[in-house]
Motif scaffolding. Structure first.
Motif, mmCIF file in Angstrom:
data_model
loop_
_atom_site.group_PDB
_atom_site.id
_atom_site.type_symbol
_atom_site.label_atom_id
_atom_site.label_comp_id
_atom_site.label_asym_id
_atom_site.label_seq_id
_atom_site.Cartn_x
_atom_site.Cartn_y
_atom_site.Cartn_z
ATOM 1 N N LEU A 92 0.836 -1.206 0.000
ATOM 2 C CA LEU A 92 0.000 0.000 0.000
ATOM 3 C C LEU A 92 0.870 1.255 0.000
ATOM 4 O O LEU A 92 0.547 2.256 -0.663
ATOM 5 N N TYR A 93 1.962 1.204 0.712
ATOM 6 C CA TYR A 93 2.911 2.311 0.744
ATOM 7 C C TYR A 93 3.475 2.556 -0.667
ATOM 8 O O TYR A 93 3.564 3.698 -1.132
ATOM 9 N N ALA A 94 3.846 1.459 -1.350
ATOM 10 C CA ALA A 94 4.388 1.593 -2.703
ATOM 11 C C ALA A 94 3.349 2.188 -3.647
ATOM 12 O O ALA A 94 3.667 3.012 -4.517
ATOM 13 N N GLY A 95 2.078 1.785 -3.476
ATOM 14 C CA GLY A 95 1.024 2.325 -4.328
ATOM 15 C C GLY A 95 0.868 3.827 -4.160
ATOM 16 O O GLY A 95 0.660 4.565 -5.140
ATOM 17 N N LYS A 96 0.970 4.292 -2.908
ATOM 18 C CA LYS A 96 0.862 5.732 -2.657
ATOM 19 C C LYS A 96 2.026 6.481 -3.293
ATOM 20 O O LYS A 96 1.842 7.561 -3.865
#
Length: 833
Positions: free
Chosen positions: A574-578
């Motif tokens: 999720l961090y990478a997606g942001k």
């Protein structure tokens, strides 16, 4: 040029009615790659009159006469029968027609070995039309010639296959009184090209004639005789002639022959002629082994003409229709189970090889591995390897591991939307590893694939089938990109030693990881070469074609394919997606059941994607993050930016080995925690031009290695001591089975005897009871009365006992004690007196 039948082209019989009817010669009969003739229209000549479509007997089935079909067994004289395929019926009728000034039209085998229809008007020339020809004849313009002859009032006797008779009637548009038609009870037809190809090693230029039904050894359908110009003769049995095998085994027939409406009785012709096969089963007097003709009369015209000529036969006997059950009389005939295999092989392979391989179920290569297990990497690994070996011109069959293994095999691949393999390419799953020895008769070469088969866990879970101990030493054994999964080995030393013995018997052994080279040498005594993972043997277009029906068009997402999902990993994704400003699409291991709650690790996840859908997700994504080795491979194939989380549980060395070769080690992280520190890596593009240069070199090396392993010349090998021991054990086991079976039979016989004795005893008892029913009934009645009396006595005794123990009885006994004593004394005194 277009086919007249379009999508129904497989129903075309090649009767050529359309070609003959075309008023502007816009239709020509063209050979397909296997030599069968099909009609094609030259559009620039076509005037759209539609006569071809209106004439086609497939599109416009002929109307049959309303006639009570009759069946006869017919024999001509011995002299005529010897020159005929069966009973001489055709020759006698044809001779009569010619003597009446008529014309006979039939099939001849020309000096150039071409088979075609021809008109004859003399008895001498009639001999050219005798005998069966196991080839489809070329009609040419014969219908036009027949029409001209009929219009001139000539009597014509036309013979051919049922579809050719239907074609003639369709062309003529009506029936002529001076036309008599006879079809042969057709088995089906191969093509002229097949005949010529089958004779390629028989000095075709010097062949004078071919007899497809050589009667020199008796009336039979499976012996072929070749006569040369120098009068020398060569005879071939069905075991020696691939052409005869292909014909009789229903391998080489025209596609329409397997479902031919014109073979359904009654036929549209006036009479039908054939060999009366197995008539001796019904009447032995009708088969003297010199040939008996089967005659079916389908019309009044046919009946009248047979009545005129029957005096010219030695035997004409009407028989029931049941007698013809051993001839083809229905539209459907069963295809050989490996006909599709034959069609794949021929004409890429020579005709004889194609027939041999298909009829005996032979393959160049047996591909051994876990190709059916529900894992994207496994299934694609083997499909890529299978397809590449096939592209080299080799036939391949898929061999699974046995049912005795801890991990059970599957009948077909589990994740493809539809199986990429033909049914004939998949071997039946063996029950045990020992049973796999049967595959030695199928293949000359056995190829073991990749995907960690040689790590100790899978080695045991798959029942050790990958060591090929069941493959004989005289076969070629190859391991392509074998993988131990890690840079060390584990398991017992006995396992290592056993595997070492059989690995050393491989003719060629390669490994996928660089660490595998050292492991093979150090622990197994094998010099192994490092080659590329098999999925790279196919390029991007190969996989794009595979997934074309389910291509994902969206590209604004990160595809997260995760084999080991955790909440920590989900948070990192999720961090990478942001950071990339992209949404996430997550998919999980197809071998695992779908989670009841899709959010159990923090991401909505798809499970059970097909191989095609899985590929399309990678192909369409903007970025890929995965802990899967094969997920990483396909990110590279589709040239996607990616990060791979090293999966130590499933073997980390394979990630490192490939990435080192391609200069992409910076794309690998050891855990999801590192994602937080790889912000630059997320935005850094991969220079795929440089990667592809290295990759192509590695791929070329792998392909060349496999080609050398498959095609290198090597001397014929013998069986070794292990094989001979196994053969001896097999023979002993068969003897044991035979003994066991004999004992089983004896046990069954004993059981049957005991049952018979028991049945007899029961029957005898029932008979005795029936004979003495009255006495038996009286005994039963008396027994019941005695039982009632016993019940009454018991009841009375019980009542007495109750009285004796009652208070009133005891009180009475006390009151009467003194009188009873006095009475007893008085009686004793009286007796004394």
């Amino acid at each position: 040029m277009e086919s007249i039948l379009g999508e129904r082209n497989n129903e075309c019989t090649g009767c050529s009615a359309c070609c003959n009817i075309c008023p502007v010669s816009a239709i020509s009969m063209k050979e397909d790659e296997r030599g069968f003739l099909y009609p094609y229209i030259e559009q620039d000549k076509c005037i759209d009159c539609h006569k071809c479509v209106e004439t086609c007997p497939v599109l416009n089935p002929p109307v049959k006469d309303n006639f009570d079909m009759k069946c006869y067994a017919v024999m001509a004289s011995d002299e005529i029968r010897y020159q005929s395929s069966s009973g001489g019926l055709f020759f006698v009728i044809g001779k009569k027609i010619i003597e009446e000034g008529g014309i006979v039209v039939g099939v001849t085998l020309g000096k150039d070995l071409k088979v075609y229809h021809k008109c004859v008007d003399s008895v001498e020339k009639l001999k050219e039309l005798q005998k069966s020809k196991y080839v489809q004849s070329a009609i040419g313009a014969i219908y036009c010639e027949v029409s001209t002859l009929l219009g001139a009032g000539r009597k014509v006797f036309f013979t051919g296959t049922p579809c050719q008779i239907a074609g003639l009637y369709a062309y003529l548009g009506k029936k002529y009184e001076n036309l008599l038609t006879a079809d042969n009870l057709c088995h089906g037809v191969p093509s002229y090209k097949m005949l010529i190809d089958s004779l390629s090693s028989f000095d075709i230029e010097n062949i004078e004639s071919i007899d497809f039904r050589d009667k020199s050894i008796g009336w039979d359908s499976t012996h072929l005789k070749i006569t040369y110009k120098d009068h020398s003769i060569r005879r071939l049995s069905i075991d020696e002639s691939r052409y005869e095998q292909g014909f009789h085994y229903n391998l080489t027939l025209r596609e329409s022959c397997y479902d031919c409406p014109f073979c359904e009785i009654p036929h549209v012709s006036d009479i039908s002629i054939g060999d009366f096969w197995r008539v001796d089963l019904f009447d032995q007097t009708l088969d003297d082994r010199k040939g008996t003709s089967l005659l079916l009369i389908n019309t009044d015209k046919g009946l009248k003409y047979i009545d005129q000529v029957k005096e010219n036969f030695v035997t004409v006997q009407e028989v029931p229709l049941k007698y013809i059950e051993n001839n083809r009389i229905h539209r459907n005939t069963k295809k050989h189970p490996y006909r599709d295999y034959f069609l794949r092989l021929y004409p890429q392979r020579d005709f004889d090889t194609a027939v041999l391989y298909a009829s005996q179920k032979l393959f160049d290569v047996g591909l051994v591995g876990n190709w059916s297990y529900p894992n994207y990497g496994s299934e694609l690994t083997y499909y890529a390897l299978f397809s590449y070996v096939q592209s080299l011109g080799l036939s391949v069959e898929m061999i699974s591991w046995p049912r005795s293994a801890k991990w059970k095999p599957y009948e077909k691949p589990q994740l493809f939307a539809s199986s990429p393999y033909e049914s004939y390419q998949i071997e039946k799953i063996p029950e045990t590893r020992e049973e796999m020895r049967q595959f030695n008769k199928n293949c000359k070469t056995f190829l073991v694939g990749s995907d960690q088969l040689f790590n100790n866990n899978l080695y045991n879970w798959f029942d050790k089938f990958m060591q090929l101990d069941w493959v004989q030493n005289n076969k070629r054994k190859i391991a392509y990109a074998a993988s131990f999964g890690t840079d060390y080995i584990w398991g017992s030393d006995d396992d290592r030693a056993e595997l070492s013995y059989f690995i050393q018997k491989f003719d060629s052994f390669s490994v996928r990881e660089n660490s595998g080279v050292d492991i093979a040498k150090r622990y197994y005594g094998v010099n192994a070469d490092q080659v590329i993972e098999p999925v790279f043997l196919q390029d991007k277009s190969f996989y794009e074609k595979l997934m074309q029906k389910c291509r994902d068009t969206s590209d604004e997402y990160i595809f997260c394919y995760t084999l080991n999902p955790t909440k920590e990993k989900a948070e990192a994704l999720l961090y990478a997606g942001k950071k990339l400003h992209l949404k996430l699409k997550a998919a999980g291991d197809a071998a695992l059941e779908e989670r009841k709650t899709q959010n159990n690790w923090g991401l909505i996840t798809e499970y059970g994607l097909s191989v095609e859908e899985w590929l399309s997700k990678i192909h369409a994504c903007k970025f890929m993050i995965t802990d899967s080795f094969h997920g990483m491979c396909f990110a590279i194939i589709f040239q996607k930016p990616f990060i791979v989380i090293s999966n130590s549980e499933r073997g980390a060395t394979r990630f490192k080995s490939l990435l080192e070769q391609l200069g992409l080690t910076d794309r690998m992280i050891s855990s999801e925690i590192e994602l937080y520190n790889k912000i630059d890596l997320l935005n850094e593009k991969i220079s795929y031009d440089e990667v592809n240069k290295k990759l192509n070199q590695i791929i070329d090396y792998g392909k060349n290695w496999l080609k050398r392993a498959l095609f290198k010349e090597q001397s014929e090998k013998s069986l070794d001591g292990y094989d001979l021991t196994r053969i001896d054990l097999d023979q002993l086991y068969k003897k044991f089975q035979a003994s066991d079976e004999h004992q089983h039979i004896q046990d069954e016989r004993l059981h049957s005897l005991v049952k018979k004795v028991e049945d007899y005893r029961v029957t005898a008892r029932e008979q005795y009871l029936a004979q003495h029913k009255e006495a038996t009934d009286n005994v039963i009645m008396l027994r019941d009365q005695v039982a009632d009396l016993r019940d009454q006595i018991g009841y009375l005794n019980k009542k007495l006992d109750e009285i004796y123990h009652s208070r009133s009885f005891k009180l009475g006994r006390m009151i009467t004690w003194l009188p009873r004593k006095f009475h007893s004394f008085f009686l004793k005194w009286k007796i004394k007196i």
